[in-house]
Structure formats: structure tokens, C-alpha cells
Design an enzyme around this catalytic site. Structure first.
Site, PDB file in Angstrom:
ATOM      1  N   SER A 114       0.296  -1.462   0.429  1.00  0.00           N
ATOM      2  CA  SER A 114      -0.012   0.106  -0.123  1.00  0.00           C
ATOM      3  C   SER A 114       0.863   1.266   0.003  1.00  0.00           C
ATOM      4  CB  SER A 114      -0.962   0.178   1.610  1.00  0.00           C
ATOM      5  OG  SER A 114      -1.853   1.161   0.843  1.00  0.00           O
ATOM      6  N   ASP A 259      -2.290   6.366  -4.621  1.00  0.00           N
ATOM      7  CA  ASP A 259      -0.602   5.439  -3.553  1.00  0.00           C
ATOM      8  C   ASP A 259      -0.531   4.511  -4.212  1.00  0.00           C
ATOM      9  OD1 ASP A 259      -2.936   4.429  -2.864  1.00  0.00           O
ATOM     10  OD2 ASP A 259      -3.207   2.714  -1.264  1.00  0.00           O
ATOM     11  N   ASP A 261      -0.662   0.854  -5.238  1.00  0.00           N
ATOM     12  CA  ASP A 261      -1.898  -0.383  -4.911  1.00  0.00           C
ATOM     13  C   ASP A 261      -3.397   0.450  -5.479  1.00  0.00           C
ATOM     14  OD1 ASP A 261      -2.730   0.412  -2.486  1.00  0.00           O
ATOM     15  OD2 ASP A 261      -3.712  -1.453  -2.069  1.00  0.00           O
ATOM     16  N   ASP A 263      -5.933   2.269  -3.714  1.00  0.00           N
ATOM     17  CA  ASP A 263      -6.765   2.436  -2.866  1.00  0.00           C
ATOM     18  C   ASP A 263      -7.401   3.237  -2.630  1.00  0.00           C
ATOM     19  OD1 ASP A 263      -4.842   1.854  -1.223  1.00  0.00           O
ATOM     20  OD2 ASP A 263      -6.245   0.421  -0.278  1.00  0.00           O
TER      21      ASP A 263
END
Length: 469
Positions: A114, A259, A261, A263
Site C-alpha cells: 500500500s 497510492d 496499489d 485504493d
């Protein structure tokens, strides 16, 4: 160097000794423990998969340097346990979540740390609904990994690997079909948008979505997907100065940051100022609630502005414990039409129950296009609350519970909530202390109608923590 095992997954720094860092040994053990439960073995708590097929797990990864290495370990472990693997390759967390359900898979693994720096990686674990696993299953995974309570298959019973790179387009197509996305209104604005791809999959997925939404003038910063993040990858104001400068320099309408990833989502206004990550959810909720009646949910570390907006539209606001799985659980309980977290995480329940920056971009641009006066003007419509977000690193062995008890005792005259860490209310202000599930830190968030007041509250509590530590 660190290794953090929690009910939501395993996260750590690459290299070093097993058991204290994220090494191939740790990755294999944790993957095998999760896989044995998903496969429904005798000691597991998940239902066995359908008898007419093998267990199937979808995986995907962000652009981290260690991603290919971790992916190979995960694939080998899963196929070694007789599980078929669908590998999406370079992908995003919400895309993998969508693919798990679309493929009718038994679970999913997302290889991403993340917002953590490049030396970190992690495994995010999903159930067959494409949602993060429950605390119950998470505890079982930890127990099995610790005991190495899993069995690998013989050569006649190995799983198979298949690659599927179609899900970026499938994800985007689903967004375009979502009824609240107004592609024509977005295209008519002829937006010029700067995207900070932070050297991960947002560099690919966000521009692809924008083009399908009718945005033709796109400039991507930190575009190469190489995992060498150009700045701290957490999309906070102090890390987005380059994006703010470029928006002004290019005379752009908007800046978008995600970010690694994809999300979490935040925006930069046309004058280079931050729209505010807390207000990503507020603005999108305002748009959704203007189209359909209903309730909202955010975690208790998020701004109270969402409650204000919800009440304005005649809905009811509900707080949840921090963590996506907790937000999703509360959203289902109260049948929320929109929810998420103040870190820029948007959850659209009739799209899928997961934080998704891509559907967030589509909804925000639809809202902005209807507003027609620019992002800065849109932001001015919402109440000005300020959250001071801070964190303190804690060493191994520090008794955080004891520290919280001492703080609780010191402020016992004020309303206190211990559902998730420690939340203390001071008239219309609040401070929330909690340990992180993903980092060895204590987070201290404080909100007030004045920035200096919020900072003062947070500083005072941080001094208390230092004293009691």
C-alpha cells in the site's frame, strides 16, 4: 527492519532474518497457511470449494521492486498446494477484488504494501467475495503459519497457473457503466489533468480510465512503473508538492494522486492547493447523496464533515472502527449508499465493497463537471475542519495498552470511546489514538475547526504519550 503479522495480512521489509522481516520463508509460510484455510481442510473454518473443481485464487501486484520475487513465491506455494492461480500481473487492489468475484474464485492475494516505502511489501488477503478476510479467519491464518500447519500436494495434484491481463479494461468498463458516472459531462469540460503515478500501477490505470472518460489532455508524473518511488508514496500534502507545482505550471484543471496499489485517492486544485484527502469522501458522498437517499459510514478517525453533509441530505451517519473490513461491516449493517475512510478511501457498495480510487475518480469528476466552477470552488462548499495527523514510532516491548490506560485516567472527565483504541472528545473537538495494524506506530489524529487548535490537541497528547512511554 520489521515484520508485522496481523489478521488482515502480513507486511514487512524485504531481506534479513526470517521471523523479523519479510523473507521468502515468511512469505511461503503465510501463503500456505491462508491457502490451506481457503481450500477448506479438515482443521479450517472456511467451507470447502465446490467438489467439481479445484480451489482457485486470484493474485495481482503493484509496481514494487520486490513484487516479481514475492509473486513467484506466492504462485509456487499455491500451485504446490494444488490450487489453481489466476495472475492479473501488474494490477491494483480494487481490480483484484473485482476479479475474485467475477472469476468465482475462492479467495485472492494482493501483493502490495500500500502506502509503505519501497523496501516494504505485503500480502493482502481476500475471501471469495473479493473482500478482506474476517478477524476470525485472520486469526486462524496466524495460528496455522506459526505452527506450519499445512500440507503440500504430490506431483500428480499440483495446481495450474494462468495469466489474465484483461481486468484493467474490465474494471474501467464497469466504471463507465455505473449509473452515476456522467462521461458526457466530464468530456465536455475538456479537462487538463496532471496524474502522479508514483512509479506504480496508477501510472497505467488512472490515465487509461481518464481517456475513457473523455479526458484527452493528461500529463503523468513519476510514470515509469519501477517501484523506485519518487517520493514517500503515502498521498499526503507534504508529499505532493511536485504535483501541486506542476498543476500550476501546466495551467491544469486538477491534479490526481493515488497510492501504489490505487485504493487511496486525493486531489490538487487548479491553484496548486490541496483539496484535502479527508474531503475526497466528503465531496463524493455529497454527489452520491444528491442522486440517491441513504446513509453513510466512515471510520472514527475521519472528519465530521461527512456527518454534516449526510444530515444535510436527510441521511444518517454512522462511525466505525478504523480499517476497511470494519467500515464494510458497518456499511452492510446500516445499508449505507456510500462510505469509506478519511485517508481518501472510497467504498461504493453497489459497485464493490472495497476502497477504489478508480470509481472515486469517475464520481468526483462527474460531480466537478456538474459544479462547473473548478475544484477550488467545489472545496469551498464544505465545512472547514482541520485534522492534525501524527504518528509516534514504538519499539518492540512497549506496553501501549498501559500508556492508553494512563491517558484515559488523565482525561477521565471527558467523553471517552474505547471501541477502537482511545477516542477523547473535547466539546466539538476530538482526538483519536490507536495502534496501526500495518506499522509499529501509534497514530494520533485530532480534529477542530481551527488548524492551530487541532495541532495543539495532538501535541498535548503526544507529550502525554512520551511521558508515559
Amino acid at each position: 527492519m520489521a515484520l508485522i503479522k496481523s489478521i488482515s495480512g502480513i507486511r514487512g521489509t524485504i531481506g534479513g532474518n526470517s521471523g523479523t522481516n519479510l523473507t521468502p520463508v515468511d512469505i511461503t509460510k503465510f501463503t500456505a497457511a491462508f491457502a490451506s484455510i481457503i481450500a477448506g481442510d479438515k482443521n479450517g473454518i472456511a467451507s470447502p470449494p465446490l467438489a467439481d473443481r479445484k480451489t482457485k485464487i486470484v493474485i495481482g501486484r503493484d509496481g514494487r521492486i520486490s513484487g516479481p520475487m514475492v509473486r513467484d513465491l506466492v504462485v509456487s506455494t499455491l500451485t504446490g498446494m494444488g490450487i489453481d492461480v489466476i495472475d492479473l500481473g501488474l494490477s491494483t487492489t480494487p481490480t483484484v477484488e473485482i476479479a475474485v468475484k467475477a472469476e468465482k474464485a475462492d479467495g485472492g492475494i494482493i501483493i502490495t504494501a500500500s502506502h509503505n516505502p519501497k523496501e516494504w511489501n505485503a500480502l493482502k488477503l481476500l475471501n471469495n467475495e473479493g473482500e478482506f478476510i474476517s478477524a476470525e479467519i485472520g486469526e486462524k491464518v496466524l495460528e496455522k503459519a506459526e505452527k506450519e500447519d499445512f500440507v503440500f500436494n504430490t506431483v500428480e495434484e499440483l495446481g495450474e497457473l494462468s495469466m489474465d491481463d484483461s481486468y484493467m479494461q474490465k474494471h474501467i468498463d464497469a466504471i463507465l457503466k455505473y449509473p452515476l458516472i456522467n462521461r458526457n459531462a466530464i468530456a465536455n469540460q475538456q479537462y487538463k489533468i496532471i496524474v502522479d503515478g508514483i512509479n506504480s500501477t496508477g501510472s497505467t490505470f488512472v490515465p487509461a480510465l481518464l481517456r475513457k472518460l473523455g479526458v484527452e489532455n493528461i500529463i503523468v508524473l513519476n510514470e515509469e512503473v519501477n517501484g523506485n518511488f519518487a517520493h514517500n508514496p503515502e498521498p499526503l500534502p507534504q508529499h505532493l508538492s511536485e504535483l501541486g507545482r506542476e498543476v500550476v505550471k501546466q495551467n491544469a484543471h486538477l491534479g490526481i494522486a493515488v497510492d501504489p496499489d490505487v485504493d487511496r485517492l486525493c486531489f490538487v486544485c487548479e491553484d496548486g492547493s490541496m483539496f484535502g484527502e479527508e474531503y475526497t469522501l466528503v465531496a463524493i458522498a455529497d454527489y452520491v447523496l444528491s442522486k440517491r437517499n441513504g446513509n453513510t459510514v466512515s471510520n472514527m478517525s475521519s472528519t465530521r464533515a461527512l456527518k454534516d453533509i449526510t444530515l444535510k441530505h436527510g441521511g444518517e451517519y454512522f462511525p466505525s472502527a478504523v480499517g476497511e473490513v470494519n467500515v464494510v461491516k458497518k456499511m452492510k449493517e446500516v445499508e449505507a449508499v456510500i462510505g469509506g475512510e478519511g485517508n481518501g478511501g472510497i467504498i461504493v457498495p453497489d459497485f464493490h465493497y472495497g476502497r477504489d480510487a478508480l470509481i472515486g475518480i469517475g464520481l468526483f469528476l462527474s460531480h466537478l463537471a456538474n459544479h462547473m466552477f473548478g475544484a477550488k470552488s467545489l472545496r469551498s462548499l464544505y465545512p472547514d475542519y482541520f485534522i492534525s495527523k501524527n504518528k509516534i514510532e514504538v519499539n518492540n516491548g512497549v506496553d501501549v495498552k498501559s500508556i492508553f490506560e494512563k491517558i484515559k485516567k488523565k482525561y477521565k472527565k471527558h467523553p471517552i470511546n474505547t471501541e477502537d483504541g482511545l477516542k477523547i472528545e473535547f466539546d466539538n473537538d476530538w482526538v483519536h489514538l490507536r495502534t496501526s495494524n500495518t506499522e509499529p506506530i501509534i497514530r494520533i489524529y485530532a480534529e477542530s475547526d481551527f488548524e492551530t487548535k487541532a495541532n495543539h490537541i495532538a501535541t498535548r497528547i503526544m507529550q502525554d504519550i512520551g511521558e508515559f512511554m
